[in-house]
Design an enzyme around this catalytic site. Structure first.
Site, short mmCIF file in Angstrom:
data_model
loop_
_atom_site.label_atom_id
_atom_site.label_comp_id
_atom_site.label_asym_id
_atom_site.label_seq_id
_atom_site.Cartn_x
_atom_site.Cartn_y
_atom_site.Cartn_z
CD GLU A 190 42.01 47.51 -0.44
OE1 GLU A 190 42.16 47.25 0.76
OE2 GLU A 190 40.88 47.72 -0.96
CG ASN A 233 39.56 48.95 3.11
OD1 ASN A 233 38.64 49.71 3.43
ND2 ASN A 233 39.77 48.59 1.87
CE LYS A 310 36.79 52.24 2.69
NZ LYS A 310 37.43 51.41 1.64
CD GLU A 314 34.85 50.73 -1.04
OE1 GLU A 314 36.00 50.59 -0.62
OE2 GLU A 314 34.58 50.96 -2.24
NE ARG A 347 40.15 57.45 2.20
CZ ARG A 347 39.73 56.46 1.42
NH1 ARG A 347 38.92 55.52 1.90
NH2 ARG A 347 40.10 56.39 0.17
NE ARG A 359 30.70 54.61 -5.51
CZ ARG A 359 31.64 53.72 -5.77
NH1 ARG A 359 31.32 52.56 -6.33
NH2 ARG A 359 32.90 53.96 -5.50
CE LYS A 383 38.67 57.15 -2.83
NZ LYS A 383 38.38 55.79 -3.33
CG ASP A 388 37.02 54.43 -6.35
OD1 ASP A 388 37.95 55.03 -5.81
OD2 ASP A 388 36.84 53.20 -6.24
CD GLU A 416 41.18 50.97 -7.28
OE1 GLU A 416 41.51 51.88 -6.48
OE2 GLU A 416 40.11 50.33 -7.18
C1 GCV Z 1 41.14 51.04 0.12
C2 GCV Z 1 38.08 51.79 -4.07
C3 GCV Z 1 39.14 50.73 -4.14
C4 GCV Z 1 39.37 50.09 -2.79
C5 GCV Z 1 39.74 51.20 -1.80
C6 GCV Z 1 38.58 52.20 -1.78
C7 GCV Z 1 38.87 53.37 -0.87
O1 GCV Z 1 36.84 51.23 -3.84
O2 GCV Z 1 38.77 49.77 -5.09
O3 GCV Z 1 40.41 49.15 -2.90
O4 GCV Z 1 39.95 50.68 -0.53
O5 GCV Z 1 38.39 52.70 -3.08
O6 GCV Z 1 39.36 54.36 -1.38
O7 GCV Z 1 38.61 53.27 0.31
#
Ligand code: GCV
Length: 723
Positions: A190, A233, A310, A314, A347, A359, A383, A388, A416
């Site tokens: 990912e 994920n 996590k 999401e 997280r 958000r 983070k 993000d 990313e």
């Molecule tokens: C691993 C963002 C990214 C996702 C990532 C997420 C996270 O939304 O686009 O790909 O998922 O962050 O940090 O959990």
């Protein structure tokens, strides 16, 4: 090291380790910053050859064997001849590495006072007399300290430092310095832009790629001591015995490089692979299941690091599915690993589209009330910014807001939102911007770095994570300069106060060249690169206006997804102006910061212009510090960003003689692509925002062409990892 050990060691070495090196082409990038090419400047070479007559690593542990192997390979390469290993100090210029307990020479130097403050990973490097002879000593309390010292010593040679007056004493400021791989069990990654996952699950544990050891070496060379192998994920299968045996094989290979393995834990694993009907963290059978699972893991991997989770974010399951809190969830896992010395990283990246609030405020709301409720072996992983991994964000307000809880940052090494493996963007300035930000949590001098190193609130458990950018492509990271971001992360995790420029300098010298002009030119390029990307992507505090899904190109028009994934939610452009009002009159996200940061951001006059549209909805006619209107300023930044990529290209062209042809050509081609796509960013964004501002483009820039429709439908078909 004894001769017999050395012999069998070398048999393995030939089989397992040298393979990637024998395949290495000078400029294919596979040796990362551990190239060890012979010094080209003859004066320097002669000086080093004179200073290092022989070397010895006293002791025989796997960690010390790694140190010995590295010194032998590094010295041979850098000095262009075999530097003999010795058992005695008979001549001056012997390099001696060891600990007071394992090395009679280090013990005889009586270093107790100097070593005492260096903990179990720090080390000393110095010139000293031993038995009337001048030696170079690498001394540490532990074997891992010696290993880190050996890499440091080689770095001194790689970067052409004087080694006749050495006086290094260093220890890491954070305890756990780790990579987070977002790697799936099917080997997709990912947000990975450098090929498939490094972990070849189908062939593990029987077949061990030589890359695994090189991966561990690379990490050890910059002090990284942990790796989370799997995606946040998460897939519960990784916790089955079938996969744990594979994980154990990796852990065995990594151990001699002081690299511990961690895994992501899917919260619903007790149901998915455990056959339970619930994953409620307070249910006795769930508590027992996690405990038994931890026992099983530690039986296979005695030094297993712990879990990264996590949850309730999401679509990932979590304790809130059962009406429990994040603390309830984290603690059940923490209790399971605690008897084995393991930790849990939980997280804070949680947000919910059904919560109507901004958000960027949600993580703070969720976690601050739980401060003090987490077990001692839990870290909250936050983070760098509240959204993000954007090209620029303010620091996350959770830093400093949870004094009773260990908090660690998560930085994103993989790009990313910063051009994947196509754009040259050196991330150390971005990382440092967060680390050096003053939270004012305890008055002035409360930098994020002090939250992280535990000194602000007296926490012993400290850590820093970086989302990895390495994959199975030959040069590991796709873009040759992506390696610098991996390198810089490790160096900053060791010492968050290091300067981005100094790190760049080191990396360039180790990776490309020690030629003064080349070093200066590349350093200038790297140091400018992040701001250049901000200019052509998200200037003035714009954020989350990327193409939906892959996030590579612009997508300010994105309005068709769930609200908090659209761009229009974030930029809020209208006929009057643009920007997200997070002031006390708007979403009041500013209230999550301590004074005077809060007031600074709240006031349009004092808010830094590079975060203006993050915190304010600003009229198009607003007068900026430059004297330009907001609209003109925005055009200016977008255009300057594109022009600066042109500058990067011309700087690189000037380096043709200094760089090997392979890497020169790769970077040259990537910069051309970057310029092409920076134009798409500029033109797509400006044409779109013009539909709101209704203003003409300044004369100083060429008007974007052809039209907005073209950019809205642009497809990116030549970007690795992007579909
Ligand atoms: C691993 C963002 C990214 C996702 C990532 C997420 C996270 O939304 O686009 O790909 O998922 O962050 O940090 O959990």
């Amino acid at each position: 090291m004894k001769d017999s050990t050395r012999k069998s060691f070398y048999t393995c070495l030939t089989l397992v380790m040298l393979l990637p090196f024998t395949r290495a082409v000078s400029g294919d990038g596979c040796r990362l910053w551990l190239r060890y090419d012979t010094l080209s400047d003859s004066t320097g070479l002669a000086m080093y050859q004179k200073s290092i007559a022989a070397w010895m690593v006293e002791g025989d542990s796997p960690l010390l064997q790694s140190a010995a192997r590295e010194l032998e390979t590094g010295l041979r390469g850098l000095l262009g001849k075999e530097i003999p290993e010795t058992q005695r100090v008979q001549t001056p210029g012997v390099l001696v590495a060891g600990t007071p307990t394992g090395s009679r020479i280090i013990a005889a130097l009586r270093l107790d006072n100097q070593l005492a403050p260096l903990g179990d990973e720090g080390y000393l490097i110095f010139n000293g007399p031993y038995n009337g002879k001048k030696i170079i000593a690498i001394a540490a309390n532990t074997d891992q300290g010696v290993l880190y010292g050996a890499f440091h010593f080689l770095r001194l040679l790689q970067t052409r430092q004087d080694i006749t007056t050495l006086s290094v004493a260093t220890r890491p400021k954070t305890k756990i310095r780790m990579l987070n791989h977002w790697d799936n069990l099917d080997r997709t990654v990912e947000r990975g832009y450098a090929g498939a996952s490094l972990w070849d699950w189908p062939s593990l544990p029987d077949s061990l790629s030589p890359r695994y050891r090189d991966y561990a070496r690379a990490n050890a060379s910059i002090g990284i001591n942990g790796t989370v192998l799997t995606n946040v994920n998460a897939n519960a299968q990784i916790l089955t015995r079938h996969y744990l045996l594979k994980v154990a094989a990796l852990a065995d290979l990594f151990r001699p490089y002081n690299l511990k393995v961690y895994l992501t834990a899917r919260f619903s694993a007790p149901v998915e692979i455990g056959g339970l009907t619930t994953a409620d963290p307070l249910a006795p059978e769930v508590i027992a299941w996690w405990k038994q699972k931890a026992d099983e893991i530690y039986a296979l991997i005695p030094d297993f690091g712990g879990f990264l989770v996590k949850a309730n974010s999401e679509g990932q399951p979590g304790p809130q599915n059962y009406g429990r809190s994040h603390a309830d969830g984290a603690n059940v896992l923490a209790d399971a690993v605690a008897p084995h010395g393991g930790i849990v990283m939980w997280r804070a990246f949680v947000y919910d589209n059904d919560v109507p609030d901004d958000r960027t405020k949600q993580a703070y709301h969720e976690f601050v009330p739980l401060d003090g409720q987490f077990r001692k072996n839990v870290l909250i992983q936050v983070k760098n910014g509240p959204l993000d991994f954007q090209p620029r964000e303010p620091f996350h307000p959770l830093f400093g807001a949870m004094p009773g809880t260990a908090v660690m940052p998560e930085l994103q090494i993989t790009q990313e939102y910063l051009g994947a493996s196509v754009h040259l963007v050196y991330l150390a300035p971005l990382f440092s911007e967060c680390l050096q930000a003053d939270t004012y949590a305890r008055g002035p001098g409360s930098a994020v770095s002090r939250v992280i190193d535990g000194s602000l609130f007296q926490h012993d458990l400290t850590a820093m994570a970086g989302v990895a950018n390495a994959g199975d492509v030959q040069n590991w990271t796709g873009h040759p300069f992506g390696q610098a971001n991996w390198y810089a992360f490790g160096r900053l995790a060791w010492n968050p106060d290091l300067k981005a420029q100094d790190i760049a300098n080191e990396w360039i010298r180790m990776t490309f060249s020690n030629d003064k002009v080349a070093v200066q030119t590349i350093c200038r390029m790297m140091m400018a690169s992040r701001e250049i990307a901000v200019d052509y992507m998200t200037p003035l505090g714009l954020h989350h206006i990327m193409y939906a899904g892959h996030h590579y190109g612009p997508g300010p028009w994105v309005d068709h997804l769930r609200r908090d994934w659209t761009s229009v939610y974030y930029h809020r452009a209208d006929s009057l102006g643009i920007g997200f009002d997070r002031t006390s009159r708007g979403s009041n996200a500013v209230s999550q910061y301590f004074a005077p940061v809060r007031e600074l951001y709240d006031d349009i006059e004092t808010c830094p212009e590079n975060l203006l549209l993050w915190f304010h909805h600003v009229p198009w006619e607003h007068s900026m510090k430059s004297g330009r209107t907001l609209w003109e300023e925005m055009c200016h930044h977008y255009d300057a960003g594109v022009k600066s990529v042109g500058w990067l290209r011309s700087e690189w062209q000037g380096l043709q003689e200094a760089i090997d042809p392979e890497r020169f050509a790769v970077v040259e081609a990537l910069l051309a692509k970057q310029e092409r796509d920076a134009r798409i960013w500029r033109d797509g964004c400006l044409l779109y925002f013009q539909t709101f501002s209704q203003k003409a483009f300044p004369d100083s820039m060429k008007a974007p062409a052809p039209d907005l429709n073209y950019y809205r439908h642009h497809q990116y078909d030549d970007i690795p990892g992007i579909e």
